[in-house]
Enzyme design. Structure first.
Site, PDB file in Angstrom:
ATOM      1  CB  SER A 121      -1.022   0.030   1.240  1.00  0.00           C
ATOM      2  OG  SER A 121      -1.562  -1.177   1.522  1.00  0.00           O
ATOM      3  CG  HIS A 144      -4.476  -2.167  -1.938  1.00  0.00           C
ATOM      4  ND1 HIS A 144      -5.532  -1.532  -1.130  1.00  0.00           N
ATOM      5  CD2 HIS A 144      -3.424  -2.340  -1.219  1.00  0.00           C
ATOM      6  CE1 HIS A 144      -4.819  -1.168  -0.115  1.00  0.00           C
ATOM      7  NE2 HIS A 144      -3.678  -1.658  -0.132  1.00  0.00           N
TER       8      HIS A 144
END
Lengths: 238, 71
Positions: A121, A144
Protein backbone atom coordinates in the site's frame (compact mmCIF):
# COMPACT_ATOMS: atom_id res chain seq x y z
CA UNK A 1 7.02 -8.11 44.93
CA UNK A 2 10.78 -7.76 44.73
CA UNK A 3 12.83 -6.59 47.67
CA UNK A 4 14.39 -3.25 46.83
CA UNK A 5 18.03 -3.29 47.99
CA UNK A 6 18.96 -0.47 50.33
CA UNK A 7 21.24 2.07 48.69
CA UNK A 8 23.82 1.99 51.52
CA UNK A 9 24.19 -1.80 51.21
CA UNK A 10 25.61 -1.52 47.72
CA UNK A 11 29.38 -1.46 47.20
CA UNK A 12 30.60 2.01 46.31
CA UNK A 13 32.15 1.06 42.97
CA UNK A 14 28.70 0.23 41.54
CA UNK A 15 27.24 3.60 42.35
CA UNK A 16 27.94 5.48 39.07
CA UNK A 17 26.44 2.68 36.95
CA UNK A 18 23.33 2.60 39.09
CA UNK A 19 22.85 6.33 38.74
CA UNK A 20 22.72 5.90 35.00
CA UNK A 21 20.10 3.20 35.40
CA UNK A 22 18.00 5.42 37.66
CA UNK A 23 18.12 8.35 35.29
CA UNK A 24 17.73 6.74 31.89
CA UNK A 25 16.76 3.15 32.41
CA UNK A 26 19.87 1.95 30.60
CA UNK A 27 23.61 1.80 31.02
CA UNK A 28 25.68 3.80 28.61
CA UNK A 29 29.12 2.34 28.02
CA UNK A 30 31.52 5.08 26.96
CA UNK A 31 33.83 3.98 24.17
CA UNK A 32 31.44 1.19 23.15
CA UNK A 33 30.23 0.57 19.62
CA UNK A 34 27.86 3.56 19.80
CA UNK A 35 30.73 5.95 20.48
CA UNK A 36 32.10 5.37 16.98
CA UNK A 37 30.20 7.26 14.33
CA UNK A 38 28.70 4.97 11.71
CA UNK A 39 28.77 6.49 8.20
CA UNK A 40 25.36 5.06 7.28
CA UNK A 41 22.19 5.27 9.30
CA UNK A 42 19.36 2.79 9.04
CA UNK A 43 15.69 3.76 9.28
CA UNK A 44 13.20 0.93 9.65
CA UNK A 45 9.64 1.54 8.51
CA UNK A 46 7.69 -1.26 10.18
CA UNK A 47 4.06 -2.18 10.81
CA UNK A 48 1.48 0.54 10.27
CA UNK A 49 2.59 4.05 9.40
CA UNK A 50 0.82 6.08 12.07
CA UNK A 51 -0.37 9.52 11.08
CA UNK A 52 -3.13 11.78 12.31
CA UNK A 53 -4.80 9.01 14.29
CA UNK A 54 -3.14 7.23 17.24
CA UNK A 55 -3.64 3.54 16.50
CA UNK A 56 -4.62 1.02 19.19
CA UNK A 57 -1.64 -0.51 21.01
CA UNK A 58 -1.92 -3.90 19.28
CA UNK A 59 -0.53 -2.33 16.10
CA UNK A 60 3.20 -2.03 15.59
CA UNK A 61 3.61 1.47 14.27
CA UNK A 62 6.10 3.84 12.67
CA UNK A 63 5.37 7.29 14.05
CA UNK A 64 5.84 9.89 11.32
CA UNK A 65 6.18 12.85 13.71
CA UNK A 66 9.29 11.14 15.06
CA UNK A 67 10.70 9.98 11.72
CA UNK A 68 10.57 13.40 10.03
CA UNK A 69 12.86 15.24 12.52
CA UNK A 70 15.18 12.20 12.42
CA UNK A 71 15.48 12.68 8.66
CA UNK A 72 16.24 16.37 9.24
CA UNK A 73 18.98 15.40 11.72
CA UNK A 74 20.47 12.92 9.22
CA UNK A 75 20.36 15.50 6.41
CA UNK A 76 22.11 18.11 8.58
CA UNK A 77 24.84 15.86 9.98
CA UNK A 78 27.88 15.83 7.64
CA UNK A 79 29.22 12.72 9.42
CA UNK A 80 26.19 10.70 8.24
CA UNK A 81 27.06 9.87 4.64
CA UNK A 82 24.03 7.83 3.66
CA UNK A 83 20.72 6.40 4.77
CA UNK A 84 19.40 2.87 4.34
CA UNK A 85 15.61 2.63 4.64
CA UNK A 86 14.41 -0.87 5.47
CA UNK A 87 10.72 -1.40 4.78
CA UNK A 88 8.48 -4.08 6.22
CA UNK A 89 5.16 -2.32 6.34
CA UNK A 90 1.51 -3.17 5.83
CA UNK A 91 0.69 0.42 4.86
CA UNK A 92 -0.96 3.11 6.91
CA UNK A 93 -1.87 6.79 6.86
CA UNK A 94 -1.68 8.19 3.33
CA UNK A 95 -0.55 11.68 4.24
CA UNK A 96 2.03 10.48 6.78
CA UNK A 97 3.36 7.97 4.23
CA UNK A 98 3.55 10.54 1.46
CA UNK A 99 5.21 12.99 3.87
CA UNK A 100 7.98 10.47 4.63
CA UNK A 101 8.30 9.67 0.90
CA UNK A 102 8.63 13.38 0.00
CA UNK A 103 11.23 13.90 2.75
CA UNK A 104 13.32 10.96 1.48
CA UNK A 105 13.02 12.18 -2.10
CA UNK A 106 14.23 15.70 -1.32
CA UNK A 107 17.17 14.74 0.92
CA UNK A 108 20.65 15.44 -0.45
CA UNK A 109 22.07 12.59 1.67
CA UNK A 110 22.05 9.46 -0.56
CA UNK A 111 19.15 7.13 0.30
CA UNK A 112 18.77 3.44 -0.61
CA UNK A 113 15.59 1.55 0.23
CA UNK A 114 15.28 -2.18 0.81
CA UNK A 115 11.89 -3.90 0.89
CA UNK A 116 12.12 -6.90 3.21
CA UNK A 117 9.09 -9.02 3.97
CA UNK A 118 6.49 -6.59 2.67
CA UNK A 119 6.12 -3.07 1.33
CA UNK A 120 2.39 -2.84 0.82
CA UNK A 121 0.00 0.00 0.00
CA UNK A 122 1.56 3.31 1.14
CA UNK A 123 4.90 1.45 1.49
CA UNK A 124 5.26 1.56 -2.32
CA UNK A 125 5.74 5.37 -2.61
CA UNK A 126 8.25 5.26 0.28
CA UNK A 127 10.25 2.48 -1.43
CA UNK A 128 10.44 4.33 -4.75
CA UNK A 129 11.33 7.66 -3.08
CA UNK A 130 14.91 6.47 -2.48
CA UNK A 131 17.73 7.21 -4.94
CA UNK A 132 18.01 3.46 -5.48
CA UNK A 133 15.47 0.83 -4.44
CA UNK A 134 15.93 -2.87 -3.72
CA UNK A 135 13.62 -5.73 -2.90
CA UNK A 136 14.58 -9.07 -1.37
CA UNK A 137 13.71 -12.20 -3.38
CA UNK A 138 10.80 -13.24 -1.18
CA UNK A 139 9.46 -9.80 -0.27
CA UNK A 140 6.01 -8.82 -1.54
CA UNK A 141 4.37 -5.55 -2.49
CA UNK A 142 0.61 -5.23 -2.79
CA UNK A 143 -0.67 -2.61 -5.19
CA UNK A 144 -4.35 -1.93 -4.56
CA UNK A 145 -6.84 0.96 -4.61
CA UNK A 146 -7.51 3.17 -1.60
CA UNK A 147 -10.71 2.11 0.16
CA UNK A 148 -13.16 4.11 2.16
CA UNK A 149 -12.35 4.17 5.85
CA UNK A 150 -13.54 6.09 8.85
CA UNK A 151 -16.58 8.32 8.90
CA UNK A 152 -17.54 9.03 5.34
CA UNK A 153 -20.57 10.99 4.25
CA UNK A 154 -21.88 9.32 1.15
CA UNK A 155 -22.03 12.23 -1.28
CA UNK A 156 -20.43 12.42 -4.73
CA UNK A 157 -17.74 14.79 -3.38
CA UNK A 158 -16.48 11.97 -1.14
CA UNK A 159 -15.62 9.86 -4.15
CA UNK A 160 -13.90 12.80 -5.79
CA UNK A 161 -11.79 13.23 -2.65
CA UNK A 162 -10.91 9.54 -2.62
CA UNK A 163 -10.00 9.79 -6.28
CA UNK A 164 -7.71 12.74 -5.58
CA UNK A 165 -5.88 10.82 -2.82
CA UNK A 166 -5.51 7.89 -5.21
CA UNK A 167 -4.07 10.21 -7.88
CA UNK A 168 -1.50 11.60 -5.44
CA UNK A 169 -0.19 8.10 -4.74
CA UNK A 170 -0.18 7.06 -8.43
CA UNK A 171 1.54 10.29 -9.52
CA UNK A 172 4.26 9.92 -6.89
CA UNK A 173 5.03 6.31 -7.80
CA UNK A 174 5.06 7.00 -11.56
CA UNK A 175 7.29 10.08 -11.17
CA UNK A 176 9.86 8.28 -9.04
CA UNK A 177 10.08 4.82 -10.61
CA UNK A 178 10.25 3.29 -14.09
CA UNK A 179 6.73 1.84 -14.00
CA UNK A 180 4.45 3.21 -16.77
CA UNK A 181 1.25 4.82 -15.47
CA UNK A 182 -1.00 2.45 -17.45
CA UNK A 183 0.75 -0.62 -15.97
CA UNK A 184 0.38 0.73 -12.43
CA UNK A 185 -3.32 1.53 -12.90
CA UNK A 186 -3.94 -1.87 -14.49
CA UNK A 187 -2.23 -3.61 -11.54
CA UNK A 188 -4.10 -1.52 -8.99
CA UNK A 189 -7.53 -2.40 -10.34
CA UNK A 190 -6.82 -5.97 -11.52
CA UNK A 191 -9.41 -8.51 -10.44
CA UNK A 192 -8.91 -12.20 -9.77
CA UNK A 193 -5.50 -12.07 -8.13
CA UNK A 194 -6.55 -11.11 -4.60
CA UNK A 195 -9.28 -13.23 -3.04
CA UNK A 196 -11.45 -10.56 -1.47
CA UNK A 197 -10.18 -7.54 -3.27
CA UNK A 198 -8.90 -5.95 -6.45
CA UNK A 199 -5.18 -5.38 -6.88
CA UNK A 200 -1.89 -7.16 -7.58
CA UNK A 201 0.74 -8.84 -5.42
CA UNK A 202 4.29 -8.48 -6.72
CA UNK A 203 6.94 -10.87 -5.36
CA UNK A 204 10.66 -9.91 -5.49
CA UNK A 205 11.77 -9.89 -9.14
CA UNK A 206 8.20 -9.21 -10.37
CA UNK A 207 8.41 -5.74 -8.79
CA UNK A 208 11.70 -5.17 -10.66
CA UNK A 209 10.27 -6.43 -13.98
CA UNK A 210 7.28 -4.10 -13.55
CA UNK A 211 9.70 -1.18 -13.14
CA UNK A 212 8.56 -0.35 -9.62
CA UNK A 213 11.82 -1.32 -7.90
CA UNK A 214 15.35 -1.00 -9.33
CA UNK A 215 16.96 -4.29 -8.29
CA UNK A 216 16.57 -7.58 -6.39
CA UNK A 217 19.03 -7.81 -3.53
CA UNK A 218 19.73 -7.92 0.18
CA UNK A 219 21.49 -5.84 2.77
CA UNK A 220 24.96 -6.36 1.26
CA UNK A 221 23.90 -5.09 -2.17
CA UNK A 222 22.00 -2.21 -0.58
CA UNK A 223 25.07 -1.03 1.37
CA UNK A 224 27.27 -1.41 -1.74
CA UNK A 225 24.86 0.76 -3.74
CA UNK A 226 24.83 3.30 -0.93
CA UNK A 227 28.65 3.43 -0.93
CA UNK A 228 28.61 3.96 -4.71
CA UNK A 229 26.08 6.80 -4.39
CA UNK A 230 28.19 8.42 -1.66
CA UNK A 231 31.34 8.11 -3.82
CA UNK A 232 29.50 9.63 -6.80
CA UNK A 233 28.23 12.51 -4.69
CA UNK A 234 31.62 13.21 -3.12
CA UNK A 235 33.32 12.92 -6.52
CA UNK A 236 30.89 15.46 -7.94
CA UNK A 237 31.49 17.91 -5.11
CA UNK A 238 35.23 18.35 -5.79
CA UNK B 1 -7.21 8.16 5.86
CA UNK B 2 -5.64 4.72 5.92
CA UNK B 3 -4.14 2.91 2.91
CA UNK B 4 -3.29 -0.56 4.17
CA UNK B 5 -3.60 -4.24 3.27
CA UNK B 6 -4.80 -5.13 6.78
CA UNK B 7 -8.57 -5.30 7.35
CA UNK B 8 -9.75 -2.11 9.03
CA UNK B 9 -11.48 -3.96 11.87
CA UNK B 10 -8.13 -5.51 12.77
CA UNK B 11 -6.26 -2.19 12.68
CA UNK B 12 -8.84 -0.32 14.73
CA UNK B 13 -9.56 -3.05 17.28
CA UNK B 14 -9.55 -1.43 20.73
CA UNK B 15 -9.73 2.15 19.40
CA UNK B 16 -12.50 2.94 21.93
CA UNK B 17 -9.99 2.67 24.80
CA UNK B 18 -8.87 6.15 25.76
CA UNK B 19 -5.08 6.54 26.00
CA UNK B 20 -3.79 7.29 29.51
CA UNK B 21 -2.89 10.81 30.69
CA UNK B 22 0.60 12.04 29.83
CA UNK B 23 3.16 14.22 31.59
CA UNK B 24 6.12 16.26 30.40
CA UNK B 25 9.52 15.11 31.62
CA UNK B 26 13.07 16.19 30.99
CA UNK B 27 15.49 13.41 30.10
CA UNK B 28 19.10 14.60 30.03
CA UNK B 29 17.97 18.08 28.98
CA UNK B 30 15.47 16.84 26.38
CA UNK B 31 11.77 17.43 27.02
CA UNK B 32 9.57 14.44 26.23
CA UNK B 33 5.90 13.65 26.62
CA UNK B 34 5.54 10.42 28.59
CA UNK B 35 2.79 8.20 29.90
CA UNK B 36 3.19 7.36 33.61
CA UNK B 37 2.82 3.59 34.17
CA UNK B 38 3.03 3.58 37.98
CA UNK B 39 5.83 1.81 39.90
CA UNK B 40 8.13 4.76 39.13
CA UNK B 41 8.02 3.97 35.43
CA UNK B 42 6.92 5.97 32.42
CA UNK B 43 6.87 5.31 28.68
CA UNK B 44 8.08 7.92 26.17
CA UNK B 45 5.25 8.98 23.82
CA UNK B 46 7.01 11.71 21.84
CA UNK B 47 9.92 14.13 21.90
CA UNK B 48 9.07 17.80 22.35
CA UNK B 49 12.04 19.56 20.82
CA UNK B 50 13.03 21.56 17.76
CA UNK B 51 16.59 20.16 17.81
CA UNK B 52 16.53 17.30 15.28
CA UNK B 53 19.48 15.61 17.03
CA UNK B 54 17.24 14.93 20.03
CA UNK B 55 15.15 12.62 17.84
CA UNK B 56 18.16 10.36 17.28
CA UNK B 57 18.85 9.92 21.03
CA UNK B 58 18.30 6.25 21.97
CA UNK B 59 16.64 7.09 25.31
CA UNK B 60 14.10 9.42 23.69
CA UNK B 61 12.56 6.96 21.22
CA UNK B 62 8.79 6.46 21.55
CA UNK B 63 8.09 3.40 23.69
CA UNK B 64 11.30 3.73 25.73
CA UNK B 65 10.73 2.90 29.41
CA UNK B 66 11.96 5.49 31.88
CA UNK B 67 12.66 4.27 35.40
CA UNK B 68 12.83 6.59 38.35
CA UNK B 69 10.85 9.01 40.41
CA UNK B 70 8.56 11.31 38.47
CA UNK B 71 8.33 14.65 40.24
Amino acid sequence: MFEQPEAEQLPEREAPGLQTIKELGQTVTPGGPLAEEMPFHCLTIIGQIEGHLVLPPRNKTTKYEHVIPQLVAIEQNPKIKGLLVVLNTVGGDIEAGLAIAEMLKTMTTPVVSLVLGGGHSIGAPIAVAADHSLISETATMTIHPIRLSGLVIGVPQTYEYLDKMQERVIRFIVQHSRIPEETLREMMFRTGELVRDVGTVLVGSEAVRAGLIDEVGGVGTALNRLSQLVAQREGGMH
Amino acid sequence: MLYTVLPLEEVLEGIEQEPGPTVQLTLGGITVEAEPLGNFQARVVRVLSTDPRHFLEPHCQPGFLIHGQIV
